[in-house]
Scaffold this active site. Structure first.
Site, mmCIF file in Angstrom:
data_model
loop_
_atom_site.group_PDB
_atom_site.id
_atom_site.type_symbol
_atom_site.label_atom_id
_atom_site.label_comp_id
_atom_site.label_asym_id
_atom_site.label_seq_id
_atom_site.Cartn_x
_atom_site.Cartn_y
_atom_site.Cartn_z
ATOM 1 N N HIS A 15 0.982 -1.272 -0.129
ATOM 2 C CA HIS A 15 -0.155 -0.150 0.019
ATOM 3 C C HIS A 15 0.940 1.139 0.015
ATOM 4 C CE1 HIS A 15 -2.230 -2.943 2.556
ATOM 5 N NE2 HIS A 15 -3.349 -2.421 1.850
ATOM 6 N N ASP A 20 2.350 2.030 3.308
ATOM 7 C CA ASP A 20 3.478 1.249 3.869
ATOM 8 C C ASP A 20 4.801 1.776 3.466
ATOM 9 O OD1 ASP A 20 0.958 -0.469 4.607
ATOM 10 O OD2 ASP A 20 1.236 -1.571 2.821
HETATM 11 C C1 XLS Z 1 -7.560 -6.475 4.388
HETATM 12 C C2 XLS Z 1 -7.100 -6.688 2.891
HETATM 13 C C3 XLS Z 1 -5.774 -5.925 2.492
HETATM 14 C C4 XLS Z 1 -5.622 -6.186 1.068
HETATM 15 C C5 XLS Z 1 -4.975 -4.877 0.355
HETATM 16 O O1 XLS Z 1 -8.085 -7.254 4.923
HETATM 17 O O2 XLS Z 1 -6.644 -8.085 3.102
HETATM 18 O O3 XLS Z 1 -4.732 -6.076 3.073
HETATM 19 O O4 XLS Z 1 -5.010 -7.138 0.630
HETATM 20 O O5 XLS Z 1 -5.673 -3.594 0.650
#
Ligand code: XLS
Ligand code: CA
Ligand code: CA
Length: 441
Positions: A100, A103
């Site tokens: 993301h 991150d």
């Molecule tokens: C959350 C999601 C997230 C997605 C990416 O539950 O798994 O991490 O994979 O935004």
């Protein structure tokens, strides 16, 4: 640049009889299984959020593990995270990563400032990738769910200003994905859902979510992006009703808004079980609809009703997952992203490696079993024979469009009772075949 895990070397493949906890028992990257090397079949990816940022914080307590990477300053930490991530990927022979935007680099004051710092980190990653071309971006995404501005949604917010902010943030995340050569861009609708219909215009929210996706596709294609777009279904958490409930719901949404040619699925195991489906069910629905794209590999706990994102260790599930992947023709732009975190009590640096080794070996076993299941052929043959009535006679006439209700009524009246045309579904026998293949490695 300092080494972060100086007590851990490159993780070797030592085979199934090894007792070395820091060795692969089943994942042998260059071994060919099903016509491709294991690393090509599995395309493992590191998730930046859990691995580089997740410190074990939960709603009952603070972090248990240090993910500061030795830096208190946010800019220096973002850079150190990149160095540490590349070291982890290198030592574990992981070629891909997923992120993301936030991150990689956190929010600073204004969006302009945040973007400028984000660009610096993206440039730094690009430099590291140029120095080691084996490292690739599987997919990027934007974190449009954690800041208070997204409390009522991002693309589905009642505020048009929040929609505009979201678009700006996604534009930047797409730029970074393209810059880093990513072949995937994910939409997971973090807060795209609702808590109560008493305050919600569902029709407008869904229209707006589609508008946002259309704009994203148009923009990305205009700057030369040729990769995939994925929607990642999840039924609940954080909102009570997430719009992207499961694959079938998402397919309905995509078709309604004419987006089905542009999007595939990123299927997460834990989200499948939250929707009361098996992981294999979600993969099969995607595959049957030409929408299989990528996978978030993890597992939930069947005794808990939330998203635990555990590292996958269930070989049975992994085998059935890889069976679907092989049947779909393997990954193209997608791969297996470990959207997984070590348990809060597994807090040492070594636990990062133990977790990934466990997950990678589980999927390596899954691939080995799935390939054997296909070459063994008993299951496929059984299914083929079960539907044999559709290849001749009245079945073929139905498929060929040669008959309608009038002809079928005539056929049924002449035929009489049809129960005799059925044979046993043999579920238990087939489950035993699967066990036989699984434990005959
Ligand atoms: C959350 C999601 C997230 C997605 C990416 O539950 O798994 O991490 O994979 O935004
Ligand atoms: Ca996920
Ligand atoms: Ca999850």
């Amino acid at each position: 640049m300092s080494e972060f895990f100086s007590n851990i070397g490159k993780i070797p493949y030592e085979g199934k009889n090894s007792t070395n906890p820091l060795a692969f028992k089943y994942y042998n990257p260059d071994e060919v299984i099903g016509g491709k090397t294991m690393k090509e079949q599995l395309k493992f990816a590191l998730s930046w959020w859990h691995t580089m940022g997740g410190d074990g914080t939960d709603m009952f307590g603070c972090g248990t593990t240090d993910k500061t990477w030795g830096e208190s300053d946010p800019q220096a930490r973002a850079k150190a995270k990149v160095d540490a991530a590349f070291e982890i990927m290198d030592k574990l022979s992981i070629d891909y990563f997923c992120f993301h935007d936030r991150d990689l680099s956190p929010e600073y004051g204004s969006l302009a400032e945040t973007n400028a710092e984000f660009d610096k980190i993206v440039d730094y990653i690009a430099e590291k990738m140029a120095a080691d071309p084996s490292k690739k971006l599987l997919w990027g995404t934007a974190k449009c769910f954690d800041h208070p501005r997204f409390m009522h949604g991002a693309g589905t917010s009642p505020s048009a200003d929040v929609f505009a902010y979201t678009a700006a943030q996604i534009k930047k995340a797409i730029d970074a994905t393209v810059k880093l050569g990513g072949n995937g861009y994910v939409f997971w609708g973090g807060r795209e859902g609702y808590e109560t219909l008493l305050n919600t215009n569902m029709g407008l929210e869904l229209d707006n979510m589609a508008r946002l996706m259309k704009m994203a596709v148009e923009y990305a294609r205009s700057i030369g992006y040729t990769g995939d777009f994925y929607i990642e279904p999840k039924p609940k958490e954080p909102t009570k009703h997430q719009y992207d409930f499961d694959t079938a719901t998402v397919l309905g949404f995509l078709r309604k808004y004419g987006l089905d040619k542009d999007f595939k699925m990123n299927i997460e195991a834990n989200h499948a079980t939250l929707a009361q489906h098996t992981f294999q069910h979600e993969l099969r629905v995607a595959r049957e609809n030409g929408a299989f794209g990528s996978i978030d590999a993890n597992q939930g706990d069947t005794l808990l009703g939330w998203d635990t994102d555990q590292f996958p260790t269930n070989v049975y599930e992994a085998a059935l997952c890889m069976y679907e992947v092989l049947k779909a023709g393997g990954f193209t732009n997608g791969g297996l992203n470990f959207d997984s975190k070590a348990r809060r009590g597994s807090f040492t640096p070594e636990d990062i490696f133990h977790s990934y080794i466990a997950g990678m070996d589980t999927f390596a076993l899954g691939l080995r079993i799935a390939d054997k299941l296909i070459t063994d052929g008993r299951i496929d043959k059984f299914v083929e024979e079960r539907y044999a009535s559709w290849t001749t006679g009245i079945g073929k006439d139905i498929i060929d469009g040669k008959v309608g209700f009038a002809e079928l009524e005539k056929y049924a009246l002449e035929k009489g009772e049809v129960t005799d045309s059925l044979s046993s579904g043999r579920q238990e026998m087939l489950e035993a075949v699967l066990n036989n293949v699984m434990f005959n490695l």
